[in-house]
Design a protein around this motif. Structure first.
Motif, PDB file in Angstrom:
ATOM      1  N   GLY A 180      -3.910   9.163 -10.436  1.00 17.13           N
ATOM      2  CA  GLY A 180      -3.870   9.785  -9.122  1.00 17.13           C
ATOM      3  C   GLY A 180      -4.477   8.944  -8.014  1.00 17.13           C
ATOM      4  O   GLY A 180      -5.311   9.416  -7.241  1.00 17.13           O
ATOM      5  N   ILE A 181      -4.018   7.705  -7.913  1.00 19.25           N
ATOM      6  CA  ILE A 181      -4.495   6.837  -6.842  1.00 19.25           C
ATOM      7  C   ILE A 181      -4.218   7.508  -5.494  1.00 19.25           C
ATOM      8  O   ILE A 181      -3.112   7.943  -5.217  1.00 19.25           O
ATOM      9  N   GLY A 182      -5.262   7.610  -4.664  1.00 23.71           N
ATOM     10  CA  GLY A 182      -5.113   8.208  -3.336  1.00 23.71           C
ATOM     11  C   GLY A 182      -5.215   9.712  -3.283  1.00 23.71           C
ATOM     12  O   GLY A 182      -5.202  10.287  -2.193  1.00 23.71           O
ATOM     13  N   PHE A 183      -5.344  10.356  -4.418  1.00 19.49           N
ATOM     14  CA  PHE A 183      -5.436  11.819  -4.453  1.00 19.49           C
ATOM     15  C   PHE A 183      -6.893  12.236  -4.621  1.00 19.49           C
ATOM     16  O   PHE A 183      -7.380  12.421  -5.725  1.00 19.49           O
ATOM     17  N   GLY A 184      -7.592  12.364  -3.502  1.00 17.39           N
ATOM     18  CA  GLY A 184      -9.009  12.702  -3.556  1.00 17.39           C
ATOM     19  C   GLY A 184      -9.846  11.504  -3.959  1.00 17.39           C
ATOM     20  O   GLY A 184     -10.752  11.633  -4.782  1.00 17.39           O
ATOM     21  N   ARG A 213       2.716   2.069  -1.214  1.00 20.70           N
ATOM     22  CA  ARG A 213       2.608   2.229   0.242  1.00 20.70           C
ATOM     23  C   ARG A 213       1.411   3.054   0.694  1.00 20.70           C
ATOM     24  O   ARG A 213       1.367   3.500   1.851  1.00 20.70           O
ATOM     25  N   LYS A 214       0.428   3.276  -0.136  1.00 17.97           N
ATOM     26  CA  LYS A 214      -0.636   4.218   0.207  1.00 17.97           C
ATOM     27  C   LYS A 214      -1.630   3.645   1.210  1.00 17.97           C
ATOM     28  O   LYS A 214      -1.729   2.436   1.415  1.00 17.97           O
ATOM     29  N   ILE A 220      -6.758  -2.430   3.365  1.00 19.56           N
ATOM     30  CA  ILE A 220      -7.036  -3.772   2.838  1.00 19.56           C
ATOM     31  C   ILE A 220      -6.262  -4.838   3.607  1.00 19.56           C
ATOM     32  O   ILE A 220      -6.797  -5.893   3.960  1.00 19.56           O
ATOM     33  N   THR A 221      -4.985  -4.560   3.869  1.00 23.95           N
ATOM     34  CA  THR A 221      -4.098  -5.583   4.437  1.00 23.95           C
ATOM     35  C   THR A 221      -3.962  -5.520   5.952  1.00 23.95           C
ATOM     36  O   THR A 221      -3.439  -6.458   6.558  1.00 23.95           O
ATOM     37  N   GLY A 222      -4.391  -4.417   6.551  1.00 27.20           N
ATOM     38  CA  GLY A 222      -4.248  -4.266   7.996  1.00 27.20           C
ATOM     39  C   GLY A 222      -2.871  -3.816   8.432  1.00 27.20           C
ATOM     40  O   GLY A 222      -2.533  -3.915   9.619  1.00 27.20           O
ATOM     41  N   THR A 223      -2.062  -3.303   7.521  1.00 23.92           N
ATOM     42  CA  THR A 223      -0.721  -2.818   7.859  1.00 23.92           C
ATOM     43  C   THR A 223      -0.783  -1.336   8.196  1.00 23.92           C
ATOM     44  O   THR A 223      -1.129  -0.518   7.352  1.00 23.92           O
ATOM     45  N   GLU A 224      -0.436  -1.000   9.424  1.00 25.14           N
ATOM     46  CA  GLU A 224      -0.512   0.386   9.888  1.00 25.14           C
ATOM     47  C   GLU A 224       0.632   1.235   9.356  1.00 25.14           C
ATOM     48  O   GLU A 224       0.442   2.375   8.948  1.00 25.14           O
ATOM     49  N   ARG A 229       3.922  -1.820   3.702  1.00 26.26           N
ATOM     50  CA  ARG A 229       2.935  -2.084   2.652  1.00 26.26           C
ATOM     51  C   ARG A 229       3.583  -2.470   1.315  1.00 26.26           C
ATOM     52  O   ARG A 229       3.040  -2.215   0.249  1.00 26.26           O
ATOM     53  N   VAL A 230       4.739  -3.113   1.392  1.00 26.05           N
ATOM     54  CA  VAL A 230       5.460  -3.489   0.178  1.00 26.05           C
ATOM     55  C   VAL A 230       4.672  -4.514  -0.629  1.00 26.05           C
ATOM     56  O   VAL A 230       4.533  -4.389  -1.853  1.00 26.05           O
ATOM     57  N   PHE A 231       4.153  -5.531   0.036  1.00 24.24           N
ATOM     58  CA  PHE A 231       3.487  -6.609  -0.697  1.00 24.24           C
ATOM     59  C   PHE A 231       2.208  -6.120  -1.370  1.00 24.24           C
ATOM     60  O   PHE A 231       1.906  -6.505  -2.502  1.00 24.24           O
ATOM     61  N   GLY A 232       1.472  -5.281  -0.679  1.00 27.03           N
ATOM     62  CA  GLY A 232       0.279  -4.706  -1.295  1.00 27.03           C
ATOM     63  C   GLY A 232       0.637  -3.847  -2.497  1.00 27.03           C
ATOM     64  O   GLY A 232      -0.065  -3.861  -3.516  1.00 27.03           O
ATOM     65  N   THR A 233       1.740  -3.112  -2.383  1.00 24.35           N
ATOM     66  CA  THR A 233       2.203  -2.296  -3.517  1.00 24.35           C
ATOM     67  C   THR A 233       2.550  -3.163  -4.712  1.00 24.35           C
ATOM     68  O   THR A 233       2.160  -2.868  -5.854  1.00 24.35           O
TER      69      THR A 233
END
Length: 269
Positions: A180-184, A213-214, A220-224, A229-233
């Motif tokens: 659950g990455i990003g869930f709480g 895309r979370k 981390i990457t500065g992408t709003e 956020r493909v590369f970070g994903t």
């Protein structure tokens, strides 16, 4: 649930308010076209959700979820009868209708806590089940989430929920776990889970990673924009695969498929 090699679940949100693609695929024909594109890019299954679980979101009614999800499943399978379809829901009624329409997998973000009927339904259906960790509920989960030891607590929670599912009659071979990455979780919690993913893998079930895309990637990457956020994903997918995850829930199928192909070629023995 898991065949040889990693598997990709293409994300299909048929909602007006999902964080990345809300409103893009409400029309069943548009949703089916997008699903076809993801299948062509190498998705092993399409994961369809009719209720947004982004931070701060409100639940929808059972009737609305069914209205959004079932026609899309039918449209996808009419065009691609052999496609694997997963339904992202915690409601047994939605899961039942989705399975009747041809879905093969249930992805429950509440890990069977949202509807007491779900465990028996999945057991009777004999279908794969994904159990996810979430602290609280989407409306409030990102309001100062706290853990004493996030890795241990998430691991122990998932172990208990797997035991619960198996005790209810779900075949152990049909169970997969999602931290659950990003869930709480804060940025630091997400990084700790990614860094120590072997603790979840060590429970002996396939592990699904859903970091696509979370928001923490944007920090981390500065992408709003979520769609940027493909590369970070892709980085989380490769790192997760290296640490033992084998199922990946992603928006951008081709990028992740190609990254996994390279990772497999390097690590294959």
């Amino acid at each position: 649930m898991q065949g040889p090699g990693p598997a990709l679940f293409g994300i299909l949100n048929v909602t007006p308010d999902s964080f990345s693609d809300g409103g893009d695929f409400l029309d069943p024909e548009a949703a089916a076209r997008h699903a076809a594109g993801m299948l062509e890019e190498g998705a092993d299954a399409i994961d369809i959700g009719g209720e947004s679980t982004r931070p701060g979101s409100d639940p929808v009614t059972e009737e609305e979820e069914l209205r959004r999800v079932v026609p899309v499943i039918r449209a996808i399978l009419q065009a691609h009868p052999d496609a694997g379809v997963s339904v992202d829901t915690y409601r047994a009624s939605t899961a039942e209708a989705a399975l009747e329409a041809g879905a093969r997998i249930v992805n429950d973000v509440t890990a069977l806590r949202g509807d007491r009927r779900m465990a028996a339904l999945v057991a009777d259906a004999g279908c794969p089940l994904i159990l996810m960790h979430m602290l609280g509920e989407p409306k409030t989960m990102q309001k100062e989430p706290r853990y004493d030891d996030v890795v241990r607590e998430v691991r122990d929670f998932l172990a208990r929920r797997a035991d619960h599912a198996i005790a209810a009659g779900v075949d152990a071979e049909n169970v997969a776990l999602d931290p659950g990455i990003g869930f709480g979780k804060t940025l630091e919690h997400n990084l700790a889970l990614l860094r120590n993913l072997e603790a979840i893998v060590g429970l002996g079930f396939p592990v699904l990673l859903g970091a696509s895309r979370k928001r923490f990637l944007g920090r981390i990457t500065g992408t709003e924009e979520a769609k940027d956020r493909v590369f970070g994903t892709v980085a989380t997918t490769v790192l997760g695969y290296e640490r033992g995850a084998t199922l990946f829930r992603v928006h951008d199928v081709r990028a992740n498929r190609e990254a996994l192909a390279v990772a497999e070629a390097v690590w294959r023995v």
